[in-house]
Design an enzyme around this catalytic site. Structure first.
Site, PDB file in Angstrom:
ATOM      1  N   LYS A 252       0.833  -1.197   0.000  1.00 45.19           N
ATOM      2  CA  LYS A 252       0.000   0.000   0.000  1.00 45.19           C
ATOM      3  C   LYS A 252       0.875   1.258   0.000  1.00 45.19           C
ATOM      4  CE  LYS A 252      -4.044  -2.044   0.205  1.00 45.19           C
ATOM      5  NZ  LYS A 252      -5.110  -1.804   1.124  1.00 45.19           N
ATOM      6  N   ASP A 383      -3.762  -8.685  17.344  1.00 44.49           N
ATOM      7  CA  ASP A 383      -4.531  -7.992  16.318  1.00 44.49           C
ATOM      8  C   ASP A 383      -5.753  -8.839  15.937  1.00 44.49           C
ATOM      9  OD1 ASP A 383      -4.110  -5.671  14.265  1.00 44.49           O
ATOM     10  OD2 ASP A 383      -4.635  -7.396  13.008  1.00 44.49           O
ATOM     11  N   GLU A 412      -7.124  -7.002  20.848  1.00 48.45           N
ATOM     12  CA  GLU A 412      -7.620  -5.894  20.042  1.00 48.45           C
ATOM     13  C   GLU A 412      -8.879  -6.375  19.331  1.00 48.45           C
ATOM     14  OE1 GLU A 412      -7.194  -3.234  16.146  1.00 48.45           O
ATOM     15  OE2 GLU A 412      -7.152  -5.401  16.249  1.00 48.45           O
TER      16      GLU A 412
END
Lengths: 652, 652
Positions: A252, A383, A412
């Site tokens: 990205k 995560d 999370e």
């Protein structure tokens, strides 16, 4: 057909317990477990009930008596003084001696013939004598001889008084005959961890942003320098996003651009390239020597390291070639990248937990944890755990804790409430919460009350993050500096565990319009900051952390007491130690724009302060001191000069 | 180490369940079980959840869909249509087809290439085709060919619409792929009994008192005559104190005198002499032919027989010689009689459940139940079950129910609340309650609410006795005839199961001063009564029982709704059927001495009556009719003329 044996005493409704004892409750070292249970038995026997606790694997129980309140409810407590798995149970038994004392005492009316009862008593005494060591056995036998002598002489009353008297009762208390009893089986579990599990200030930063030269890739050496500043601000835990090699395929660009430009560093969550995967370091950050120095500096500074644990692989991750069966293959032969429509993460392959090589995948995931524990990591911020099977977490955390009970897992899981809770039940010590989006008085009050009362307080610790790389909440976007101060005070005092993501102290709040995403997010580029930029709140954050260290009342998670304030924009709550030696009063203006003032109602009785007493209110944030008296106080806020009070109440 | 398999879907917090599923919930035939549960899964799959129920031992489950409300809570229900043990469970699974529909629908934005997604869909469709019978399999395959043809022609949108369209969705609903699923294990239990378990009027009488000649020992033949009168009053169950031979040793005289006079008949609870024990008839009552006639008459009259089950033996009971080890022996060699100091029951030996011959004792206790079931008894009122080990009851009731699930056990456990509840959990269908001592509005409201809400409504049915041979409550001693009417109305309408002990209809209330004991108690002597004595309330009792039969609303246990009444001496409550076709309003003056009047507040919305609607209030007790309108009504009572209203509300 007929049961061989059965519980002789009924033990029910034991509290605390989670999901009928399926999951452990949690504590940190030094905390108490206050236990209650319904314990009863058929008939009219007097019961004795004891609480038994031990570290898992220990031979001996720590035994303490429980006491009856009413309606068959018994109460006791024990303290956990070591980390790791503990267990506790309850044993109840018909106390034959006390039952006999009660019976003969009731029957001892003028003219009663109690010879038979006295003979019964002698049988009970003899049994207990058999359980006693030599000295006390001899004493019981001696008293029994006296009783028998008295009986033979027709002196029933004398015999009875010997049998029920304080000397006999004193000895008998130590040697009860527990045969008519029952010990709750299986025992209930407690997971005990270090105090930092429940009292810590977290600071998140990207090592690659720690260079002082704009545009230059930061290193672990840069991060080591930064650690000193983090410590100076008073934080306890440094939390690092992934530090592994980053993939090239579909990397990205800035602002999540699907096309990366040359020089774009990519998202650290797209893990793996030819330099390795989850057990490798991004070469631009440094080598293992740098890492070891980073760890050593953290140790020196008494900072713990929390590492991001991310079960993603870039298309270039070594696993993709070595274990293609760990990924989702589409009918057209391609591997499926991560999506949450309309969001697409083309640079990330999720792992397929339904792979036929489940054992291999699970074992490797465990290996990653053990590897980093070996490298000095004590905490993992996991995560998106809610997108993996919960039984995996139960297994892998259990495996880690068997060898390393001190390790802390933070979930999370910004997901639905029941999944958040379940992840905590199966082993996550801490959880991200909805705090980040709770801004109104009623919402905050309800949410914090939910977290810190009922079942949840036994297993769920909310780590209140004021921002994260993924979340720049609207209140910070629009409220500016006063909002940053306000939300820091709330996070740091509503929960004993809180955190910020770096840039917070600079009140960074440029967002992609209409989103909670940072503009020019550090997730996709390097960000070198001027830590002394004007308007920073570093001093205030430092002050807040110091207040937390100085105030035992702020170091406990479940002790929030919301107070009545007439103005709906002002929230107030107290936290105090059990012995009321430290009473902290937080009063916060939730309106980052307007002046607000109000009458605040103080529950003086709860604080142990007399109605007519003058007491001192020291604002630990501003250094101002007030003399207060009576159950109300006046507070006034101006967002540009005073956002909150953190007041220590002192009796003269 | 790594679990072989694990629940793919999380199913938690299932309601109803008692003590984590350890005990069954209870229902009567025709009732519903409304089930809810938290069901969820990691990730973003769409779930489907079904409720499964069956009689224990049946092969097939009755499967019905559950629906999601919010916060992962799913709801469903099933009806139990046969007596005996049932089980129910929940199965949840990732609904692959619907998940796919959701995914492709989200991704179907202009310009999207969904070829890969469509190929994934075809895999899912193929799996379901494999689960379908030939005809539907062919239909799915046919649609798939169309999809593939459209795909080959580049018509993605056409292929997609074929895949997600109503025809495909309609077929696919029947053949879900449940591999990614989990069925809650073990299943939860329901004990289903006959409707009379929860709707019955009980009448207790001593057969030996049924002669019409004063002083003459009554017989079963006398009792058969009496049955017709009991039936005429509208009762459903005749409950007989023990009818076994009575011991001679230490037989009690009148009014519990420790010395019996010649001719004294003794307490029926002192069971056993040379004519036999628990499986024998007291010869003075008649022989087995008489008993069989008694049973036959009950059948004719549709009356059920409840027999007292009393685990006591007189010193003359055959067990004392045959099984001396079943009793408590004192050190001096004597057998211990029953005592609850200062009370002494010299005529009764309790059984020792800690005997080394536990198997023999338990088996014999079971044999007694089975014997009387063979003799036509369908219900047992169990004397003092709280003084025997609860696991015994769990075992013996389980054994009886395996062969005779229709049998009803009533626990006479006037003891502490938790033991009362536990006995219900382990199998007692009905329980005596504290109703007998609850006379004030607040006490009645709180107690009845406790019984009929929360957990208790799932397993506990209170049989509201207004009096018993052991209990003549103070309110009846002092309140006279109005109190007897008042308490009968309360018992018969607050609970759907209630009872009286004979003499109640004559308002007998002579007590031993300062006690709750009847003077000249029938427990120790024969009492021949004039059933037409002046002041009797037989007509009112009959009317109450008729109203209960005519009113479905009074036949349900858990539907009490307390209403607001301004006067603290007046209690009001409604009972209504679920469809509101029957709404009964009970208004009772709790003051048996003074006139009382009040405004009564009617929750018209709950009743489905409009605020401006005129509706009819028919007093079913008095036959009076009122036209009411609006949310309040005026009520007025005079203890000597009107004690209570039982009003049927009728919409015009």
């Amino acid at each position: 057909m007929i049961p061989k044996d059965y519980p002789r005493v009924i033990i029910e409704a034991v509290e605390p317990q989670i999901a009928a004892g399926h999951y452990p409750i949690k504590r940190v070292v030094g905390e108490k477990v206050v236990v209650s249970a319904d314990v009863y038995k058929e008939g009219h026997d007097r019961l004795a009930v004891v609480l038994k606790a031990r570290q898992l694997g220990a031979n001996d129980w720590k035994v303490s008596p429980m006491t009856l309140s009413n309606n068959d409810r018994w109460h006791g407590e024990f303290t956990v003084d070591a980390i790791g798995a503990w267990e506790y149970t309850i044993e109840g038994y018909a106390e034959r001696y006390l039952s006999w004392v009660e019976e003969v005492t009731k029957k001892n009316v003028p003219g009663a013939d109690l010879k038979s009862e006295l003979l019964e008593g002698l049988v009970i005494l003899k049994t207990s004598a058999g359980l006693a060591p030599a000295e006390d056995c001899a004493r019981i036998n001696g008293l029994m001889v006296l009783m028998e002598t008295a009986l033979a002489a027709g002196e029933q009353q004398v015999a009875l008084e010997l049998g029920v008297g304080s000397v006999m009762a004193g000895i008998m208390a130590s040697y009860p005959d527990r045969r008519e009893g029952y010990q709750l089986t299986p025992a209930l579990a407690v997971m005990v961890n270090r105090p930092i599990t429940r009292f810590a200030a977290w600071y998140e930063f990207f090592p690659r942003s720690q260079s002082t030269v704009p545009g230059q890739h930061g290193t672990l050496q840069d991060s080591i320098r930064r650690l000193h500043e983090v410590r100076a601000m008073g934080f306890d835990v440094v939390y690092l996003p992934p530090i592994h090699p980053i993939g090239y395929s579909f990397r990205k660009g800035k602002n999540n651009n699907v096309v990366a430009s040359p020089g774009d560093v990519g998202s650290p969550w797209a893990i793996g390239n030819e330099h390795g995967g989850h057990m490798a370091l991004e070469p631009k950050l440094g080598n293992w020597d740098d890492w070891d120095q980073f760890v050593a500096t953290c140790r020196e500074l008494n900072l713990e390291i929390a590492l991001d644990y991310v079960m993603n692989c870039s298309p270039d991750h070594p696993y993709v070639a070595a274990h293609p069966d760990w990924f989702f293959h589409r009918p057209d032969g391609s591997i499926k990248y991560a999506e949450n429509p309309p969001k697409k993460y083309q640079d990330v392959y999720p792992l397929n937990f339904s792979t036929s090589d489940r054992a291999g995948l699970w074992q490797e995931m465990l290996t990653i944890f053990l590897f980093w524990i070996g490298k000095g990591v004590t905490t993992f911020r996991v995560d998106n755990p809610h997108t993996k099977p919960v039984p995996f977490w139960e297994w892998v955390i259990g495996q880690v804790h068997r060898q390393h009970p001190q390790v802390i897992f933070l979930a999370e899981a910004f997901t639905k409430p029941k999944m958040m809770r379940l992840l905590a039940k199966v082993g996550f010590a801490q959880s991200y919460t909805y705090f980040t989006w709770r801004n109104q008085k009623q919402d905050l009050t309800e949410y914090v009350s939910e977290l810190t009362s009922g079942d949840m307080k036994e297993y769920f610790t909310g780590n209140f993050f004021a921002n994260t790389p993924d979340i720049l909440p609207p209140i910070l976007q629009t409220g500016g500096r006063p909002a940053f101060i306000m939300r820091a005070v709330l996070a740091a005092t509503l929960s004993s565990v809180y955190g910020i993501y770096s840039g917070y102290e600079l009140c960074e709040n440029a967002a992609i319009p209409g989103k909670e995403e940072y503009l020019d997010s550090e997730k996709y580029e390097i960000k070198v900051r001027d830590w002394h930029a004007p308007g920073n709140i570093t001093g205030i954050i430092t002050r807040i952390n110091q207040i937390r260290r100085d105030s035992p009342a702020l170091q406990t998670y479940n002790n929030v007491l919301f107070l009545t304030v007439d103005n709906p924009h002002i929230i107030a709550y107290a936290k105090m130690t059990e012995d009321r030696s430290d009473i902290i009063l937080c009063v916060v203006n939730l309106d980052p724009v307007h002046r607000q003032h109000s009458i605040l109602h103080l529950p003086l009785g709860t604080f142990g302060i007399g109605a007519d007493e003058t007491f001192q209110a020291d604002d630990l944030l501003s250094g101002e001191r007030y003399d207060w008296r009576g159950p109300t106080a006046y507070v006034e806020f101006n967002p540009y000069t005073k956002v909150a009070h953190i007041i220590k109440l002192r009796r003269r």
